[in-house]
Design a protein around this motif. Sequence first.
Motif, short mmCIF file in Angstrom:
data_model
loop_
_atom_site.label_atom_id
_atom_site.label_comp_id
_atom_site.label_asym_id
_atom_site.label_seq_id
_atom_site.Cartn_x
_atom_site.Cartn_y
_atom_site.Cartn_z
N HIS A 205 0.83 -1.21 0.00
CA HIS A 205 0.00 0.00 0.00
C HIS A 205 0.86 1.26 0.00
N ALA A 206 1.96 1.20 0.73
CA ALA A 206 2.85 2.36 0.79
C ALA A 206 3.43 2.67 -0.58
N VAL A 207 3.85 1.63 -1.29
CA VAL A 207 4.41 1.81 -2.65
C VAL A 207 3.37 2.40 -3.58
N ILE A 208 2.14 1.88 -3.49
CA ILE A 208 1.06 2.36 -4.36
C ILE A 208 0.75 3.83 -4.06
N ASP A 209 0.62 4.17 -2.78
CA ASP A 209 0.31 5.56 -2.40
C ASP A 209 1.44 6.51 -2.82
N CYS A 210 2.67 6.07 -2.61
CA CYS A 210 3.82 6.91 -2.97
C CYS A 210 3.85 7.15 -4.48
N ALA A 211 3.62 6.10 -5.26
CA ALA A 211 3.61 6.23 -6.72
C ALA A 211 2.46 7.14 -7.17
N TYR A 212 1.32 7.02 -6.46
CA TYR A 212 0.16 7.83 -6.81
C TYR A 212 0.48 9.33 -6.67
N TYR A 213 1.10 9.70 -5.56
CA TYR A 213 1.40 11.12 -5.34
C TYR A 213 2.60 11.59 -6.16
N GLU A 214 3.44 10.65 -6.56
CA GLU A 214 4.55 11.02 -7.45
C GLU A 214 4.01 11.50 -8.80
N THR A 215 2.89 10.91 -9.23
CA THR A 215 2.31 11.36 -10.50
C THR A 215 1.85 12.82 -10.42
N PHE A 216 1.36 13.21 -9.27
CA PHE A 216 0.97 14.62 -9.10
C PHE A 216 2.20 15.53 -9.07
N ILE A 217 3.22 15.07 -8.34
CA ILE A 217 4.43 15.89 -8.23
C ILE A 217 5.07 16.12 -9.59
N ARG A 218 5.03 15.10 -10.45
CA ARG A 218 5.65 15.20 -11.78
C ARG A 218 4.79 16.00 -12.78
N ASP A 219 3.54 16.22 -12.41
CA ASP A 219 2.62 16.90 -13.33
C ASP A 219 2.87 18.42 -13.30
N PRO A 220 3.33 19.01 -14.41
CA PRO A 220 3.60 20.47 -14.41
C PRO A 220 2.34 21.32 -14.30
N ASN A 221 1.18 20.70 -14.54
CA ASN A 221 -0.07 21.44 -14.43
C ASN A 221 -0.50 21.65 -12.98
N TRP A 222 0.08 20.85 -12.08
CA TRP A 222 -0.21 21.04 -10.66
C TRP A 222 0.88 21.94 -10.09
N TYR A 223 0.50 23.12 -9.67
CA TYR A 223 1.48 24.09 -9.18
C TYR A 223 0.98 24.67 -7.86
N PRO A 224 1.15 23.93 -6.77
CA PRO A 224 0.62 24.39 -5.47
C PRO A 224 1.57 25.38 -4.77
N PHE A 225 1.88 26.48 -5.44
CA PHE A 225 2.77 27.49 -4.88
C PHE A 225 2.07 28.86 -4.90
N LYS A 226 2.57 29.75 -4.06
CA LYS A 226 2.09 31.13 -4.06
C LYS A 226 3.25 32.07 -3.71
N MET A 227 3.10 33.31 -4.13
CA MET A 227 4.14 34.31 -3.88
C MET A 227 3.75 35.15 -2.67
N ILE A 228 4.72 35.41 -1.80
CA ILE A 228 4.50 36.31 -0.66
C ILE A 228 5.59 37.38 -0.68
N THR A 229 5.25 38.55 -0.17
CA THR A 229 6.21 39.66 -0.09
C THR A 229 6.48 39.97 1.38
N HIS A 230 7.75 39.91 1.78
CA HIS A 230 8.12 40.19 3.15
C HIS A 230 8.19 41.70 3.39
N LYS A 231 8.36 42.08 4.66
CA LYS A 231 8.40 43.50 5.02
C LYS A 231 9.57 44.23 4.35
#
Length: 283
Positions: free
Chosen positions: A170-196
């Motif tokens: 199960h661990a291998v399957i779950d890890c592989a499943y999320y690796e597909t998301f990580i490799r997908d350039p269309n998934w971009y869970p980032f945001k920009m912040i500006t410090h003081k």
Amino acid sequence: MQKPMEIAIRTIEVLVKDTVMQRDKREEELRGQIEENKLKISEADIEITNGKIKELTAQIEEQKLRISEADNAVTIAKEKEALLKAELKETKEEVDTLRDLNQVLINKEVKANNELQDARKELIDMLKDVDSDSDSERDDSIGVKKMGDLDIEPFMASAKRKYSNNPSEHAVIDCAYYETFIRDPNWYPFKMITHKDGKVEEIIDEEDEKLKEMRSEHGDEVHEAVKTALMELNEYNASGRYPVMELWNFLDNRRATVHEGILAIKFHEELHKRIKTSLSEFC
């Protein structure tokens, strides 16, 4: 005895004579007044003319002074202009010299950086070979790390908590499943912040739906492992979205220096020599 007529005529003649004399006297007085007035007018004209001459002369002198001051100002401006041109020429020559020097330094830096990167690649290849040699001991502090590679250990811990049968599978399957998301350039869970201080930084967007779902289903350890892999990929290979090899200091959990990599290679070489010597003595 004079006749009345003669007396009258005589009287008239006397009166006429007196009248003529008075007229002549009056005319003489008038001529004198006229000449006096002419003289006064002439003197007044002369005074007015002299006044105007003095006024015009003063204006001319003032204009001459202004012209002289303007000439001095022009002379000073020309001298300043010549000085500024000389300084500008000198500054331009200095800037050109500094620009040439800066370009030389940039070229040297680029060359040195290329050589350093080539050295890092060579060390990575050498340490990969060392790591793949299962029969040799290794210095665990310095080695090669796949940046952006998803660590399976948190998935193993999560699977053991969730599944009683075959948690490793199960661990291998779950890890592989999320690796597909990580490799997908269309998934971009980032945001920009500006410090003081005005510095802009790109960070993980904790409100991303997939990340929230992942944390809810598998816990914080898996969530952190995925975040780490995402950050590494974003830093090392944002466009390709596949892991890249990096020289790594596992003891301090940071990018290793070339010097540390060389020392690690030397350690393995010396260890290999000692093992070889020991084997030859044994034989």
